[in-house]
Every structure is written in structure tokens, then in C-alpha cells.
Design a protein around this motif. Structure first.
Motif, short mmCIF file in Angstrom:
data_model
loop_
_atom_site.label_atom_id
_atom_site.label_comp_id
_atom_site.label_asym_id
_atom_site.label_seq_id
_atom_site.Cartn_x
_atom_site.Cartn_y
_atom_site.Cartn_z
N GLY A 43 -9.31 6.95 -3.64
CA GLY A 43 -9.74 8.32 -3.42
C GLY A 43 -10.14 8.99 -4.72
O GLY A 43 -10.14 8.36 -5.78
N ILE A 44 -10.47 10.23 -4.61
CA ILE A 44 -10.78 11.01 -5.80
C ILE A 44 -9.60 11.96 -6.01
O ILE A 44 -8.81 12.16 -5.09
CB ILE A 44 -12.09 11.83 -5.60
CG1 ILE A 44 -12.01 12.65 -4.30
CG2 ILE A 44 -13.29 10.92 -5.58
CD1 ILE A 44 -13.13 13.64 -4.13
N ARG A 96 -13.79 7.19 -0.04
CA ARG A 96 -12.59 6.93 0.76
C ARG A 96 -12.67 7.71 2.09
O ARG A 96 -12.33 7.20 3.14
CB ARG A 96 -11.35 7.35 -0.04
CG ARG A 96 -10.03 7.11 0.65
CD ARG A 96 -8.94 7.54 -0.32
NE ARG A 96 -7.62 7.54 0.24
CZ ARG A 96 -6.79 6.50 0.22
NH1 ARG A 96 -7.18 5.36 -0.31
NH2 ARG A 96 -5.60 6.58 0.72
N LYS A 97 -13.11 8.94 1.99
CA LYS A 97 -13.26 9.77 3.18
C LYS A 97 -14.22 9.11 4.17
O LYS A 97 -13.96 9.05 5.36
CB LYS A 97 -13.77 11.16 2.76
CG LYS A 97 -13.94 12.12 3.93
CD LYS A 97 -14.21 13.53 3.42
CE LYS A 97 -14.54 14.45 4.57
NZ LYS A 97 -13.85 15.71 4.58
N CYS A 108 -9.85 18.06 -2.30
CA CYS A 108 -8.91 17.30 -1.45
C CYS A 108 -8.06 18.24 -0.60
O CYS A 108 -7.71 17.92 0.52
CB CYS A 108 -8.01 16.41 -2.29
SG CYS A 108 -8.89 15.04 -3.04
N CYS A 120 -3.88 10.92 2.33
CA CYS A 120 -4.06 10.46 0.96
C CYS A 120 -2.90 10.83 0.05
O CYS A 120 -2.59 10.14 -0.89
CB CYS A 120 -5.35 11.03 0.37
SG CYS A 120 -6.81 10.37 1.14
N TYR A 121 -2.28 11.97 0.33
CA TYR A 121 -1.28 12.46 -0.60
C TYR A 121 0.14 12.37 -0.08
O TYR A 121 1.04 12.97 -0.60
CB TYR A 121 -1.61 13.91 -1.00
CG TYR A 121 -2.82 13.99 -1.89
CD1 TYR A 121 -2.70 13.98 -3.28
CD2 TYR A 121 -4.10 14.07 -1.34
CE1 TYR A 121 -3.82 14.05 -4.11
CE2 TYR A 121 -5.23 14.13 -2.16
CZ TYR A 121 -5.08 14.12 -3.52
OH TYR A 121 -6.18 14.18 -4.33
N CYS A 150 -16.77 11.75 -1.03
CA CYS A 150 -15.70 10.81 -1.38
C CYS A 150 -15.86 9.54 -0.53
O CYS A 150 -15.87 9.61 0.70
CB CYS A 150 -14.36 11.49 -1.11
SG CYS A 150 -12.94 10.39 -1.16
N LEU A 207 -12.46 6.07 5.76
CA LEU A 207 -11.46 6.48 6.76
C LEU A 207 -12.15 6.95 8.04
O LEU A 207 -11.73 6.62 9.15
CB LEU A 207 -10.56 7.60 6.19
CG LEU A 207 -9.60 7.17 5.08
CD1 LEU A 207 -9.00 8.38 4.39
CD2 LEU A 207 -8.50 6.27 5.62
N CYS A 261 -9.59 18.81 2.62
CA CYS A 261 -10.04 17.62 3.34
C CYS A 261 -9.07 17.32 4.48
O CYS A 261 -7.86 17.44 4.33
CB CYS A 261 -10.11 16.44 2.37
SG CYS A 261 -10.53 14.89 3.16
N TYR A 312 -8.19 14.61 5.50
CA TYR A 312 -7.37 13.43 5.20
C TYR A 312 -6.33 13.69 4.11
O TYR A 312 -5.73 12.77 3.59
CB TYR A 312 -8.26 12.26 4.79
CG TYR A 312 -9.18 11.80 5.89
CD1 TYR A 312 -8.67 11.20 7.04
CD2 TYR A 312 -10.56 11.98 5.80
CE1 TYR A 312 -9.51 10.80 8.06
CE2 TYR A 312 -11.40 11.58 6.83
CZ TYR A 312 -10.86 10.99 7.95
OH TYR A 312 -11.69 10.60 8.96
N TYR A 313 -6.18 14.94 3.77
CA TYR A 313 -5.27 15.28 2.66
C TYR A 313 -3.88 14.68 2.85
O TYR A 313 -3.36 14.01 1.96
CB TYR A 313 -5.17 16.81 2.51
CG TYR A 313 -4.29 17.23 1.36
CD1 TYR A 313 -4.77 17.21 0.06
CD2 TYR A 313 -2.97 17.61 1.58
CE1 TYR A 313 -3.97 17.58 -1.00
CE2 TYR A 313 -2.15 17.97 0.51
CZ TYR A 313 -2.66 17.95 -0.77
OH TYR A 313 -1.86 18.30 -1.82
S1 SF4 Z 1 -8.11 13.86 0.47
FE1 SF4 Z 1 -9.44 13.56 -1.30
S2 SF4 Z 1 -9.26 11.38 -1.74
FE2 SF4 Z 1 -8.52 11.66 0.34
S3 SF4 Z 1 -10.29 11.29 1.62
FE3 SF4 Z 1 -10.18 13.48 1.26
S4 SF4 Z 1 -11.51 13.84 -0.49
FE4 SF4 Z 1 -11.06 11.64 -0.43
#
Ligand code: SF4
Length: 166
Positions: free
Chosen positions: A147-148, A15-16, A153, A162-163, A13, A19, A156, A158-159
Motif C-alpha cells: 500500500g501507500i 493496492r486499492k 488512506c 490495510c491498517y 493506489c 483489493l 479509503c 480499505y483503511y
Molecule cells: S488504505 Fe491506503 S494503502 Fe490501503 S488501499 Fe486504501 S489507499 Fe491503498
């Protein structure tokens, strides 16, 4: 300096990757990283004696078999196998760039009892060249890429980032 982690995140990803390079480091709190470390320690207790840990051009290769010129990369789950393969290919590429030719790789999933042999082809060398350019552009980009939306996710680090609010 581009490392195997950059290449792996680039595959997973964009975005990952962004970040991560911008210092939004949450990886150390990730359970997956912890579990990964645990796999290294518990599945291969003999490894540290048999294989070298190598640091080259900013890449940290955990298990290098110098005698047979094989890089071993050990992972828990094969959900991101493509990213793992490219990370390993990148290590071979970096070794080659430093004059160590004829290196191959073995990608290992001890929990799944699965291994794959990895070789670097001419096509891969070209792809890595392009990837390095794109990764550099992403590193220098000011804005955070989108992001995807994928089931990966959830695992991840960074969940939450991102969310948040969803
Ligand atoms: S949560 Fe998903 S969109 Fe966000 S950085 Fe991780 S893989 Fe990418």
C-alpha cells in the motif's frame, strides 16, 4: 473489462485496485461514496433530464451531454484530482474507441465551486494504452501489492483492512 474506476484506483493506489478487483468490496459501505451520490442528487436536480446516463464498454458515465459531446464528472473533493482527471480522460478514450469523436470533459467540484475542462491529447492516448496493460497485469497478479502511506488512506474504504493492528 477495464473501467473508469480501475483507472482512478490505479492512479490513487495499486493496492486499492488489487483489493477492488479481487472482490474485497467495501466501497458500498463507504461514507464517501454515499456523500458522492448525495452530491449528484442535490447539486444537480435538473441533470437527469438534460444529460444522459451512458453505459459503454463497462463504464458507467453519469452525465453525458450528447448534443455538445461533453462528459461531466462531478466530485466532492479535489484531493484526488489527478485520478479524477484520468477517469474522465478514460471515458473520452472509451467513447472515441466506440467511434464517438470530438468529445471533451468537464470535471466539476460543486462544493468547491470549481470546474476544469479536460481534453484527451495524443500523449494521453499513449499513456492510457500503457495504463491498460499495467492494470491488466495488476488484475492478474496473485499477490496483493504494497500500500501507500498517505493521508488519503484515512478516507479509503480499505483503511481498516490495510491498517488493522496498527
Ligand atoms: S488504505 Fe491506503 S494503502 Fe490501503 S488501499 Fe486504501 S489507499 Fe491503498
Amino acid at each position: 473489462m477495464i473501467t473508469g474506476t480501475h483507472v482512478s484506483y490505479y492512479q490513487v493506489c495499486k493496492r486499492k485496485l488489487w483489493l477492488f478487483v479481487n472482490g474485497i468490496a467495501m466501497e458500498h459501505t463507504s461514507d464517501l461514496v454515499y456523500e458522492g451520490k448525495l452530491i449528484h442528487e442535490t447539486s444537480y436536480p435538473q441533470r437527469p433530464e438534460r444529460y444522459e446516463e451512458l453505459e459503454i464498454d463497462g463504464c458507467k458515465i453519469d452525465f453525458y451531454d450528447a448534443r455538445n459531446k461533453i462528459v461531466h464528472e462531478i466530485k466532492k473533493s479535489d484531493k484526488m484530482e489527478t485520478a479524477h482527471e484520468w477517469q474522465l480522460k478514460y471515458y473520452i478514450y472509451v467513447l472515441e474507441r466506440n467511434g464517438i469523436k470530438g468529445v471533451t470533459g468537464i470535471l466539476e467540484y460543486p462544493v468547491l465551486r470549481k470546474t476544469s475542462c479536460i481534453e484527451l491529447t495524443d500523449e494521453d492516448r499513449l499513456k492510457i494504452g500503457e495504463m491498460e496493460k499495467e492494470i491488466q497485469e495488476l488484475i492478474e497478479a496473485e499477490g496483493c501489492p504494497s500500500g501507500i502511506t498517505d493521508k488519503i488512506c484515512k478516507n479509503c474504504s480499505y483503511y481498516d483492512f490495510c491498517y488493522v493492528g496498527e
